[in-house]
Design a protein around this motif. Sequence first.
Motif, PDB file in Angstrom:
ATOM      1  N   ALA A 153      -4.995  -5.505   0.118  1.00 23.06           N
ATOM      2  CA  ALA A 153      -3.777  -5.555  -0.709  1.00 23.06           C
ATOM      3  C   ALA A 153      -2.933  -6.769  -0.334  1.00 23.06           C
ATOM      4  N   VAL A 184      -5.369  -0.837  -7.295  1.00 27.27           N
ATOM      5  CA  VAL A 184      -6.590  -0.151  -6.877  1.00 27.27           C
ATOM      6  C   VAL A 184      -6.182   1.237  -6.384  1.00 27.27           C
ATOM      7  N   ILE A 193      -7.480   4.580  -4.393  1.00 23.56           N
ATOM      8  CA  ILE A 193      -8.535   5.135  -3.536  1.00 23.56           C
ATOM      9  C   ILE A 193      -8.275   6.643  -3.407  1.00 23.56           C
ATOM     10  N   VAL A 195     -14.119  -4.329  -5.371  1.00 19.01           N
ATOM     11  CA  VAL A 195     -12.802  -4.683  -5.905  1.00 19.01           C
ATOM     12  C   VAL A 195     -12.516  -6.174  -5.753  1.00 19.01           C
ATOM     13  N   ALA A 207       0.840  -1.192   0.000  1.00 18.07           N
ATOM     14  CA  ALA A 207       0.000   0.000   0.000  1.00 18.07           C
ATOM     15  C   ALA A 207       0.877   1.244   0.000  1.00 18.07           C
ATOM     16  N   MET A 229      -2.068  -1.220  -3.837  1.00 19.24           N
ATOM     17  CA  MET A 229      -3.080  -0.272  -3.379  1.00 19.24           C
ATOM     18  C   MET A 229      -2.455   1.113  -3.319  1.00 19.24           C
ATOM     19  N   MET A 271      -8.179  -1.484   3.578  1.00 18.84           N
ATOM     20  CA  MET A 271      -7.579  -1.458   2.237  1.00 18.84           C
ATOM     21  C   MET A 271      -6.230  -2.182   2.227  1.00 18.84           C
ATOM     22  N   LEU A 305      -3.253   4.901  -2.092  1.00 23.69           N
ATOM     23  CA  LEU A 305      -4.182   5.688  -1.300  1.00 23.69           C
ATOM     24  C   LEU A 305      -3.803   7.157  -1.409  1.00 23.69           C
TER      25      LEU A 305
END
Length: 469
Positions: A204, A170, A172, A161, A91, A211, A200, A213
């Motif tokens: 991941a 992904v 966010i 997702v 992430a 991910m 989140m 963010l």
Amino acid sequence: MVKPRTQFICQNCGTAHSRWVGKCEGCGEWNTVVEEDPMGGIGSGPGKVPKKGRPVALTALSGEIEEAPRIHTGIAELDRATGGGFVRGSAVLIGGDPGIGKSTLLMQAAAALSRRGHRIIYVSGEEAVAQVRLRAQRLHAAETDVLLAAETNVEDILATVGEGKRPDLVIIDSIQTLWSDTAEAAPGTVTQVRTGVQAMIRFAKQTGAAMVLVGHVTKDGQIAGPRVVEHMVDAVMSFEGEGGHHFRILRAVKNRFGPTDEIGVFEMTGKGLREVPNPSELFLAGRDLGAPGTAVFAGMEGTRPVLVEIQALVAPSTLGTPRRAVVGWDPQRLSMVLAVLDAHCGVRLGSHDVYLNVAGGLRIAEPAADLAVAAALVSSLSGAVLPSDAVHFGEISLSGAVRPVAQAAARLKEARKLGFTRAVVPEIARGEQAEAGLTVQAVTHLATLVADIAASGVGRAKPKAVAGE
Ligand code: TYD
Ligand code: MG
């Protein structure tokens, strides 16, 4: 049995207190301290049976890795800053001021990855689908296969997702809009953001999707919401830029999988962010040649040399305490250089206002800039213009000695590439002179440089007094 004492934990920074306090002693935030059972509630209270653990399969460190752990975007500046692309199962938090271009950068990254055949999901919590589409059109990303959702509920996002083929990445945008049914706090609060980010990250790690963010930054430069978010993620990038300038710098603040000193440089244009492969040209554009108070510093950002103009303005002060204003450099470091100039070189600036600016909005952290800063200061004070074809670098010690710095050869090479013919550097760099192809002027003590600059200014228009040696 001794009952374990309950603790009061700050939800913002994680500091533990023995009693409830309104203001956290760790981070100074108000109303963030919450009572927590150190045992996490296990075994306490009637009817609570501790869950029997299930053994997980232990595995060896070696073994097959199913796919390349990194996803390259093909946007070289972005890949450079992240240390080679986004890492699967990790992430990344990207912070920055509102309007700096985070959504633009990520939409471009999403489009680039999608063109390379990756499955990308972009979850926008801030903008409606139409707005995101409009931006995508402007960025020529609309025809790609990026999947879009406008959603803020954590459970709904996870269900979305998690459905179908696993996404490679992904996004966010942003964590401040996330809210979960499981957290009782109001949307936008520390607890909500933390819960959302946790969910989140878990996704991941479990699925191997990368991910990204997005987080907003508060006025004092921190990522809004809990600081703990920064500890939870694998990498924190900050997207920066000075108001009024078009270029943006992506900088790694923390990176578990790569270096933290690399930067990616972009320019914001009408068609989105454009990569700037040679930042020196950008930072040196529009130089004010022939004016006193400017020196070119040959710096390093990670593995890349970056030439930048240092501007100084020294003027007699009308205030009891003269002003010291610095943009792009460490004010403490400026105080130190001023003290050395005063103590060892006879340059008295105690009754002068001093303004220092790193041109173009770059932020320099290297002590190697000392020499360029000192040169710019003395040049401004004396009115002597520094040669426009010279670069400076070198660290100044408290004794006034000029100390060598790392990667001198790379700095000199970059200077020559950009048409500079002279370099004012520490003694040690002389060995690298032949390679560099520049006239190298080695200085061992700051006083020598001050005397040189003062001498070069003699006979010019309006030379101001430099006490000299
Ligand atoms: P945005 O990515 O929305 O910023 P953030 O997500 O960090 O809040 O970008 C906002 C600014 O960028 C906006 O003021 C307009 C400008 N911009 C351009 O100059 N060119 C472009 O192609 C795009 C998409 C935005
Ligand atoms: Mg945005």
